[in-house]
Design a protein around this motif. Structure first.
Motif, PDB file in Angstrom:
ATOM      1  N   VAL A 259       1.928  29.445  19.874  1.00 37.22           N
ATOM      2  CA  VAL A 259       2.887  29.416  20.990  1.00 37.22           C
ATOM      3  C   VAL A 259       2.589  28.266  21.951  1.00 37.22           C
ATOM      4  CG1 VAL A 259       3.288  31.916  20.851  1.00 37.22           C
ATOM      5  CG2 VAL A 259       1.503  31.043  22.376  1.00 37.22           C
ATOM      6  N   ASN A 260       3.564  27.989  22.821  1.00 35.71           N
ATOM      7  CA  ASN A 260       3.362  26.982  23.860  1.00 35.71           C
ATOM      8  C   ASN A 260       2.260  27.438  24.798  1.00 35.71           C
ATOM      9  OD1 ASN A 260       5.345  25.256  22.908  1.00 35.71           O
ATOM     10  ND2 ASN A 260       6.949  26.304  24.040  1.00 35.71           N
ATOM     11  N   GLU A 261       1.666  26.484  25.496  1.00 36.41           N
ATOM     12  CA  GLU A 261       0.508  26.766  26.345  1.00 36.41           C
ATOM     13  C   GLU A 261       0.818  27.809  27.418  1.00 36.41           C
ATOM     14  OE1 GLU A 261      -2.967  24.564  28.889  1.00 36.41           O
ATOM     15  OE2 GLU A 261      -1.248  23.392  28.253  1.00 36.41           O
ATOM     16  N   ARG A 262      -0.110  28.770  27.549  1.00 37.13           N
ATOM     17  CA  ARG A 262      -0.090  29.719  28.662  1.00 37.13           C
ATOM     18  C   ARG A 262      -1.313  29.413  29.497  1.00 37.13           C
ATOM     19  NH1 ARG A 262      -0.017  34.393  24.359  1.00 37.13           N
ATOM     20  NH2 ARG A 262      -1.488  32.861  23.602  1.00 37.13           N
ATOM     21  N   VAL A 263      -1.136  29.280  30.791  1.00 37.42           N
ATOM     22  CA  VAL A 263      -2.235  28.853  31.659  1.00 37.42           C
ATOM     23  C   VAL A 263      -3.327  29.914  31.754  1.00 37.42           C
ATOM     24  CG1 VAL A 263      -2.827  28.093  34.000  1.00 37.42           C
ATOM     25  CG2 VAL A 263      -0.681  27.374  32.972  1.00 37.42           C
ATOM     26  N   THR A 264      -2.949  31.173  31.729  1.00 38.56           N
ATOM     27  CA  THR A 264      -3.912  32.247  32.000  1.00 38.56           C
ATOM     28  C   THR A 264      -4.689  32.720  30.776  1.00 38.56           C
ATOM     29  OG1 THR A 264      -2.116  33.837  31.736  1.00 38.56           O
ATOM     30  CG2 THR A 264      -2.625  33.128  33.984  1.00 38.56           C
ATOM     31  N   ARG A 265      -4.299  32.299  29.572  1.00 38.53           N
ATOM     32  CA  ARG A 265      -5.020  32.760  28.380  1.00 38.53           C
ATOM     33  C   ARG A 265      -4.868  31.764  27.238  1.00 38.53           C
ATOM     34  NH1 ARG A 265      -1.644  38.098  27.307  1.00 38.53           N
ATOM     35  NH2 ARG A 265      -2.202  38.229  29.475  1.00 38.53           N
ATOM     36  N   HIS A 266      -5.867  31.760  26.346  1.00 35.94           N
ATOM     37  CA  HIS A 266      -5.808  30.894  25.162  1.00 35.94           C
ATOM     38  C   HIS A 266      -5.126  31.612  23.998  1.00 35.94           C
ATOM     39  CE1 HIS A 266      -8.254  27.978  27.141  1.00 35.94           C
ATOM     40  NE2 HIS A 266      -9.330  28.724  27.156  1.00 35.94           N
ATOM     41  N   GLY A 267      -5.275  32.942  23.959  1.00 35.54           N
ATOM     42  CA  GLY A 267      -4.689  33.716  22.865  1.00 35.54           C
ATOM     43  C   GLY A 267      -4.653  35.185  23.223  1.00 35.54           C
ATOM     44  N   ASP A 268      -3.960  35.975  22.391  1.00 33.94           N
ATOM     45  CA  ASP A 268      -4.037  37.421  22.574  1.00 33.94           C
ATOM     46  C   ASP A 268      -3.693  38.152  21.278  1.00 33.94           C
ATOM     47  OD1 ASP A 268      -1.243  37.542  22.458  1.00 33.94           O
ATOM     48  OD2 ASP A 268      -0.991  38.299  24.473  1.00 33.94           O
ATOM     49  N   TYR A 269      -4.089  39.438  21.262  1.00 30.17           N
ATOM     50  CA  TYR A 269      -3.848  40.295  20.109  1.00 30.17           C
ATOM     51  C   TYR A 269      -3.101  41.526  20.587  1.00 30.17           C
ATOM     52  CZ  TYR A 269      -4.790  44.304  17.110  1.00 30.17           C
ATOM     53  OH  TYR A 269      -4.643  45.445  16.368  1.00 30.17           O
ATOM     54  N   ARG A 270      -2.104  41.941  19.820  1.00 30.72           N
ATOM     55  CA  ARG A 270      -1.407  43.202  20.134  1.00 30.72           C
ATOM     56  C   ARG A 270      -0.849  43.823  18.863  1.00 30.72           C
ATOM     57  NH1 ARG A 270       2.968  41.104  24.199  1.00 30.72           N
ATOM     58  NH2 ARG A 270       1.034  40.293  24.948  1.00 30.72           N
ATOM     59  N   ILE A 271      -0.673  45.131  18.929  1.00 22.24           N
ATOM     60  CA  ILE A 271      -0.011  45.829  17.827  1.00 22.24           C
ATOM     61  C   ILE A 271       1.454  45.949  18.218  1.00 22.24           C
ATOM     62  CG2 ILE A 271       0.145  47.963  16.502  1.00 22.24           C
ATOM     63  CD1 ILE A 271      -2.820  48.398  16.984  1.00 22.24           C
ATOM     64  N   LEU A 272       2.333  45.461  17.374  1.00 27.10           N
ATOM     65  CA  LEU A 272       3.772  45.520  17.651  1.00 27.10           C
ATOM     66  C   LEU A 272       4.300  46.930  17.361  1.00 27.10           C
ATOM     67  CD1 LEU A 272       4.821  42.106  16.044  1.00 27.10           C
ATOM     68  CD2 LEU A 272       4.249  42.582  18.424  1.00 27.10           C
TER      69      LEU A 272
END
Length: 198
Positions: free
Chosen positions: A31-44
């Motif tokens: 994804v495009n840059e998010r200032v507050t995090r480098h990445g994330d994990y979630r269950i859809l």
């Protein structure tokens, strides 16, 4: 998929990372840059495991971030969702998954000591480890931003959201900085990147 991964992570890491993605049925979204995090994990909602990673990361930070997020998935599968997101179960899982990658064929030799130290007790974010963060930053494209620790005391600086602060004294590890418009004190990590105001 291995060829796609080679665009984002060190070439020698692509095949083993793909094996992890396949084994754990990860839906990887860049994804495009998010200032507050480098990445994330979630269950859809459909039960799919989604990991998002910022496209702007250099190949070494991208690899660390991706394995960090896969470690969340693996730890939750193994220990259940009641564990702390960055608790001991996640730390052990992250160490175990990352160990095969901490090699000179994958990371430059100047990063290896910082990675070895970091993975003795991994933090919730590689940015929280100021030494590792600064070492990884050396592989980013040139930037006109400064780190808080580089600024002289009393300097005025601006952060990503436009707020302006004045740098104060160091308190153990972080710096006290005063928000100019409100007079409130905030604590900043020494490796926070900011724009200095002349």
């Amino acid at each position: 998929m291995v060829e796609v991964l080679k665009k984002y992570i060190p070439e020698r890491a692509a095949a083993p990372v793909f094996a992890l993605i396949k084994e754990h049925a990860v839906y990887l979204k860049i994804v495009n840059e998010r200032v507050t995090r480098h990445g994330d994990y979630r269950i859809l909602a459909d039960g799919q495991h989604q990991i998002t990673i910022n496209v702007s990361l250099n190949q070494y930070r991208f690899l660390v971030t991706l394995v960090h997020e896969i470690a969340h998935l693996v730890a939750f599968k193994k220990y259940g969702r009641a564990i702390k997101p960055h608790g001991k179960e996640w730390k052990h899982t992250f160490q175990f998954l990352m160990l095969p990658f901490i090699r000179p064929e994958i990371f430059p030799s100047d990063l290896l000591p910082y990675l070895a130290r970091h993975f003795k007790n991994p933090k919730a974010s590689s940015d929280t480890d100021a030494h590792l963060s600064v070492a990884l930053k050396n592989y980013d494209p040139p930037s006109n931003k400064n780190y808080i620790f580089e600024l002289p005391m009393g300097s005025t600086f601006q952060i990503y959201n436009g707020k302006i602060f004045k740098k104060g004294k160091k308190r153990v590890k972080r710096y006290e900085c005063i928000e100019v418009s409100t007079g409130r004190t905030y604590l900043f990590q020494p490796n926070a990147e900011v724009d200095i105001i002349d």
